[in-house]
Every structure is written in C-alpha cells, then in structure tokens.
Design a protein around this motif. Structure first.
Motif, mmCIF file in Angstrom:
data_model
loop_
_atom_site.group_PDB
_atom_site.id
_atom_site.type_symbol
_atom_site.label_atom_id
_atom_site.label_comp_id
_atom_site.label_asym_id
_atom_site.label_seq_id
_atom_site.Cartn_x
_atom_site.Cartn_y
_atom_site.Cartn_z
ATOM 1 N N GLY A 166 -1.398 1.054 -2.344
ATOM 2 C CA GLY A 166 -1.789 1.049 -3.615
ATOM 3 C C GLY A 166 -1.860 2.238 -4.366
ATOM 4 O O GLY A 166 -1.949 2.267 -5.468
ATOM 5 N N GLN A 167 -1.767 3.443 -3.688
ATOM 6 C CA GLN A 167 -1.846 4.728 -4.339
ATOM 7 C C GLN A 167 -0.212 5.198 -4.558
ATOM 8 O O GLN A 167 -0.129 6.251 -4.859
ATOM 9 C CB GLN A 167 -2.686 5.783 -3.570
ATOM 10 C CG GLN A 167 -4.084 5.328 -3.685
ATOM 11 C CD GLN A 167 -5.046 6.372 -2.979
ATOM 12 O OE1 GLN A 167 -4.390 6.998 -1.993
ATOM 13 N NE2 GLN A 167 -6.351 6.326 -3.055
ATOM 14 N N GLY A 168 0.522 4.488 -4.175
ATOM 15 C CA GLY A 168 2.112 4.925 -4.706
ATOM 16 C C GLY A 168 2.772 5.026 -3.383
ATOM 17 O O GLY A 168 3.948 5.569 -3.403
ATOM 18 N N ALA A 169 2.301 5.034 -2.143
ATOM 19 C CA ALA A 169 3.069 5.211 -0.752
ATOM 20 C C ALA A 169 4.177 4.012 -0.539
ATOM 21 O O ALA A 169 3.989 3.164 -1.067
ATOM 22 C CB ALA A 169 2.213 5.508 0.223
ATOM 23 N N ASN A 170 5.182 4.423 0.365
ATOM 24 C CA ASN A 170 5.892 3.501 0.741
ATOM 25 C C ASN A 170 5.478 2.304 1.376
ATOM 26 O O ASN A 170 4.345 2.609 2.142
ATOM 27 C CB ASN A 170 7.280 4.206 1.653
ATOM 28 C CG ASN A 170 8.281 3.385 1.687
ATOM 29 O OD1 ASN A 170 8.139 2.306 2.417
ATOM 30 N ND2 ASN A 170 9.523 3.887 1.334
ATOM 31 N N ASP A 171 5.947 1.141 1.193
ATOM 32 C CA ASP A 171 5.229 0.018 1.732
ATOM 33 C C ASP A 171 5.727 -0.173 3.162
ATOM 34 O O ASP A 171 5.397 -1.220 3.798
ATOM 35 C CB ASP A 171 5.271 -1.380 0.838
ATOM 36 C CG ASP A 171 6.972 -1.608 0.697
ATOM 37 O OD1 ASP A 171 7.929 -0.990 1.287
ATOM 38 O OD2 ASP A 171 7.017 -2.541 0.083
ATOM 39 N N SER A 172 6.682 0.707 3.692
ATOM 40 C CA SER A 172 7.022 0.505 5.164
ATOM 41 C C SER A 172 6.748 1.791 5.924
ATOM 42 O O SER A 172 7.491 2.052 6.754
ATOM 43 C CB SER A 172 8.567 0.272 5.180
ATOM 44 O OG SER A 172 8.853 -0.928 4.424
ATOM 45 N N LEU A 173 5.556 2.225 5.925
ATOM 46 C CA LEU A 173 5.105 3.533 6.421
ATOM 47 C C LEU A 173 5.117 3.249 7.960
ATOM 48 O O LEU A 173 5.574 4.158 8.842
ATOM 49 C CB LEU A 173 3.659 3.946 5.865
ATOM 50 C CG LEU A 173 3.791 4.712 4.528
ATOM 51 C CD1 LEU A 173 2.460 5.381 4.375
ATOM 52 C CD2 LEU A 173 4.970 5.941 4.705
ATOM 53 N N ALA A 174 4.664 2.156 8.340
ATOM 54 C CA ALA A 174 4.486 2.058 9.861
ATOM 55 C C ALA A 174 5.941 1.925 10.711
ATOM 56 O O ALA A 174 6.012 2.333 11.729
ATOM 57 C CB ALA A 174 3.790 0.664 10.132
ATOM 58 N N GLN A 175 6.714 1.481 9.897
ATOM 59 C CA GLN A 175 8.135 1.345 10.431
ATOM 60 C C GLN A 175 8.545 2.870 10.444
ATOM 61 O O GLN A 175 9.450 3.155 11.321
ATOM 62 C CB GLN A 175 9.081 0.395 9.854
ATOM 63 C CG GLN A 175 10.425 0.284 10.298
ATOM 64 C CD GLN A 175 11.089 -0.770 9.332
ATOM 65 O OE1 GLN A 175 10.684 -1.510 8.470
ATOM 66 N NE2 GLN A 175 12.623 -0.876 9.639
ATOM 67 N N ILE A 176 8.764 3.529 9.157
ATOM 68 C CA ILE A 176 9.337 4.819 9.049
ATOM 69 C C ILE A 176 8.750 5.779 10.086
ATOM 70 O O ILE A 176 9.708 6.647 10.617
ATOM 71 C CB ILE A 176 8.957 5.343 7.499
ATOM 72 C CG1 ILE A 176 9.855 4.390 6.715
ATOM 73 C CG2 ILE A 176 9.671 6.563 7.236
ATOM 74 C CD1 ILE A 176 9.473 4.757 5.099
ATOM 75 N N CYS A 177 7.437 5.780 10.405
ATOM 76 C CA CYS A 177 6.768 6.822 11.167
ATOM 77 C C CYS A 177 6.418 6.129 12.550
ATOM 78 O O CYS A 177 6.125 6.981 13.327
ATOM 79 C CB CYS A 177 5.508 7.228 10.627
ATOM 80 S SG CYS A 177 5.484 7.924 8.959
#
Length: 464
Positions: A166-177
């Motif tokens: 909601g603040q602009g972060a990537n919506d696939s963070l769990a997968q990326i990290c």
C-alpha cells in the motif's frame, strides 16, 4: 534536451552531468524490461539497447544520446505514497504495527516496486528481515513471547505485505526475499518465553556485545555475532538431543538447525531491548557482514570463454570479445556492493582457471570490479553499492540510492591456490561509504558518487 531532473548542474563534473539524463532513461527501459517483458541486450562498446516490442516507445540511436520519453500527463512523483491504498488487514494479527511505522515506511522505499528485485540482496531483503525481527521483538514486551504460532504468523505476514504494498513496495516481496510465515514462528527453537530466555542466557553479556556495533569492525571481530551464537546455543541446549553422546561437545546436524532457529529468537530479544531505529542499525550491520561474504551472481556456462581464452591465448580480440559477452550477462542480474564485486571477481577467476584459462584475462581485457554490477549511464558504467548498510530514499525527485560509478579498481586475478577469501584480509582497499564533499541532499556528494534518481512519474506511467 529536456532534463527529467531539477536542481543545479555542478561545473567541472562532466560525467555527472551526462549521467543526469542517461540514468533515468536506463531505469525507464529497465522498468519496461521487468514490467512489460521487453528484452535488454548489450552490444559491443558497450551501449545499452532495447529490442522494441511496442511502437509507442522512442527509437534509440546506437551512437546518439537517447531522447527522453515524457508522458503528456505524468502522475505526480509522490503518487506511490500520497495515493497509498488502504490495506485490507485481517484483524487477526497480534503485532503492533504502530511501533514500527517509520521503519515500515523505510522498508517500502527500500523494496519499492520495480527496484525490489534489483536491490533485493543488498538493501530490500535485509531491511525487510530487520523489520520483521523488530516487530516481533517489540510485540514481546506485551505478549512475553518471542514468536507467533503458525496460524497468527500467516495472518501477520499477509498484513505486513498489505501495508508495504500500500506504500509502494513490490507486491511479491515474500517471493523475492524467500520469506515465509514460518519465519515468524519459533521453528525448532525450544525457548520463546521471555522470562525463560532471560533465566537461561547471560543477557548482560549479550546486550553489552550487541547494544552498539561498529559495522566495519564487527564483520571481522564478530563480537556481537559470537555473543548471539553463544546465547542461541545455550537456549537450543534446552533440547536434549542438541549435543553428541560420544563425550565431545560437537553439535549434531539437527542441533545446528535448532541453533540457527534460536539465533532468530536471540535477535528478537535484542530488538525488544533497543528502540526500533537503533535495533535496525544493529540488525542491518549484522546482516551486511553475511552479505559481503558471498557473491550473489549466478555464473552461466563459460564454454565460449574457454574456447576463446583457454590453452593459451592465440587471438586476444576473440578472447576479450568472449569475456565481454560473458560479463554482460552478469551485468543484467542485480546491483552488488564493492566487496561483493571482489568476491565475484575471485569466484569467476577460479572458475576460469579450472577451464584451463591461466593468463590474467581481467588485465588483458580491462575487466574492473564495477563490470560485475548493473550498468548505468551514457558510457554504460557499473554501479557498485556501498559495502556498509544503506537505504533508498524517496522525495519529489523520485527514488534514489548511493552508487559508485567511477571506482575503476581492476578486478584481481586469483592465484592458483587462492579462493574467494575473506573481506578482512583483502589486499584491495575499497571505501565502504563515499566521502561527502558537500552537505547537499545526495544528488551530488562528490565527483565519484552519484545518487541514482528515478523519475517516478515516468515509471508509474508505464506500470499503470
């Protein structure tokens, strides 16, 4: 030519001025590559080009300066934050997000949209992991436990993702990290109760070692890291199967896993004893010690390099062409730190030696450390991130982060017996942070460092 940036140009900084236009153009095409599936390629000299799959994109001359692609009505650069979407939270997470509100804002910028995969290893994922640790640590002051159960952990991870996106972060963070809900639980560590933890561990010793760390000295002295290991081993020993039964004090393989899980519990306890901003500095400093030890790049098959450079170099041009082509594939992966570049150079050098390439092709083909990172700028220069923890920043100009474009340190060729080695014993001296020459806000710090600024409106136009 219209500039995408505001601000005054600094005289005598020709390379900086030329990069003011080419950096955003590069990032624009990079974002198109990620979001729209365009294919980036590198050609000899090298000049960044793009295989166009959309007639709406501007044509780029292979020799001239690319023309900026400006939308008629670009969204406000502040759109990701001023128009932040209201997250739909589960209402079932017990974490108190308000105690880390500013921390989560930093995380959303560090993991901002299209940048997240490129900054994942050095900035985004370490910041996300620190945020999770601090949230759990601060929560323990109310719940008296240092972990969540599996069900609550799933709700909390989902809520955290919703807030960050909601603040602009990537919506696939769990997968990326590679973050899972199990990372918020106790896993296999037998101690999660705060009182039991403090009865088992020498907390005064732990806090003294880790309350304040030097991010440079800690990576070599490992004062805090050793204290964390000692505390984790002590609470892991609550499990009866931790040590071997042959009289030695060796930890069994399953015990090693328990100790690693207990390290997370120790870090959460530390985060509960420090204010969030201080805890972030400590956690990012510790994670950076791990980051700079390993080259994050994936090395593709090098048979073409072996053919051109192996068994004695009969044709220098063919050899260097093969090397340049190979390195160009590495340059498409991610931004790396200067110390990681040193590790990558050593790792690649050893692989080349195993392919019967005995001559120093780095020197022969003028390969430098910055050739191992993503390339930016009109002259296609490698961007090396500082080896100390840093964050991306967001203002009216867009998202920015420090990047060294002029550090032309030759890539060291390994000896026959040399491995990647430790950063504590490296012969090449690399500055951990740029020496600021002025008090300006990061656009120009000196004639070596450049803050890569992205015109957010242009990128948002492409994403929407």
């Amino acid at each position: 030519m219209v500039s995408l940036f505001g601000g005054k140009e600094i005289e005598g900084m020709k390379e900086m001025v030329s990069l003011k236009l080419t950096v955003p153009i590069f990032m624009l095409f990079l974002c198109l590559h990620i979001c729209c599936g365009s294919t980036l390629t590198y050609v000899k000299d090298p000049v960044l080009t793009i295989k166009q799959e959309d007639s709406m994109l501007p044509m780029i001359s292979p020799t001239g300066t690319p023309q900026p692609f400006l939308p008629l009505l670009a969204p406000s650069p502040l759109a990701p934050f001023t128009n932040a979407t209201v997250p739909k939270l589960s209402g079932l997470c017990t974490l108190n997000f308000s105690v880390a509100e500013s921390l989560m804002s930093v995380t959303s910028v560090d993991c901002w949209s299209v940048f997240a995969p490129l900054l994942a290893n050095v900035i985004c994922c370490p910041q996300l992991e620190a945020t999770l640790t601090i949230l759990l640590g601060q929560s323990s002051k109310e719940t008296n436990v240092l972990a969540l159960n599996g069900t609550v952990a799933k709700h909390c991870l989902s809520d955290i993702e919703q807030i960050l996106v909601g603040q602009g972060a990537n919506d696939s963070l769990a997968q990326i990290c590679s973050v899972h809900s199990s990372n918020l639980t106790y896993a296999s560590c037998p101690v999660i109760d705060v009182n039991e933890f403090e009865d088992t561990v020498d907390t005064s010793k732990l806090l003294a070692a880790c309350e304040k760390i030097d991010p440079v000295k800690e990576c070599c002295a490992q004062t805090c890291q050793n204290a964390i290991l000692e505390a984790a081993t002590r609470i892991a020993s609550k499990a009866s199967d931790l040590l071997s039964t042959d009289g030695a004090h060796d930890i069994l393989p399953d015990g090693v896993s328990k100790v690693n899980d207990c390290k997370s519990i120790v870090l959460r306890w530390l985060a509960s004893k420090l204010n969030p901003s201080h805890a972030k500095e400590v956690l990012r400093g510790l994670s950076n010690c791990k980051i700079n030890k390993v080259c994050p790049l994936v090395f593709p098959n090098m048979k073409h390099v072996a053919m051109g450079c192996g068994n004695g170099i009969s044709n220098q041009t063919a050899c260097c062409t093969a090397m340049e082509s190979y390195v160009s594939h590495l340059q498409k992966q991610s931004f790396i730190t200067n110390l990681q570049a040193l590790d990558c150079a050593a790792s690649l050098g050893m692989k080349l030696r195993k392919s019967n390439i005995t001559e120093n092709v780095y020197s022969l083909c003028h390969i430098s450390l910055k050739d191992f990172s993503l390339q930016v700028g009109n002259q296609v220069s490698g961007c090396l991130l500082p080896s100390l923890p840093s964050d991306a920043t967001f203002d009216s100009s867009g998202v920015s982060f420090l990047c060294d474009l002029n550090d032309n340190i030759p890539a060291p060729w390994p000896t026959s017996s040399q491995g990647a080695g430790s950063s504590c014993s490296k012969n090449v001296k690399i500055p951990a942070l740029p020496a600021a020459a002025s008090a300006e806000s990061g656009l120009y710090n000196d004639d070596v460092m450049l803050s890569l600024l992205l015109a957010s409106g242009v990128v948002l136009m492409m994403i929407l």
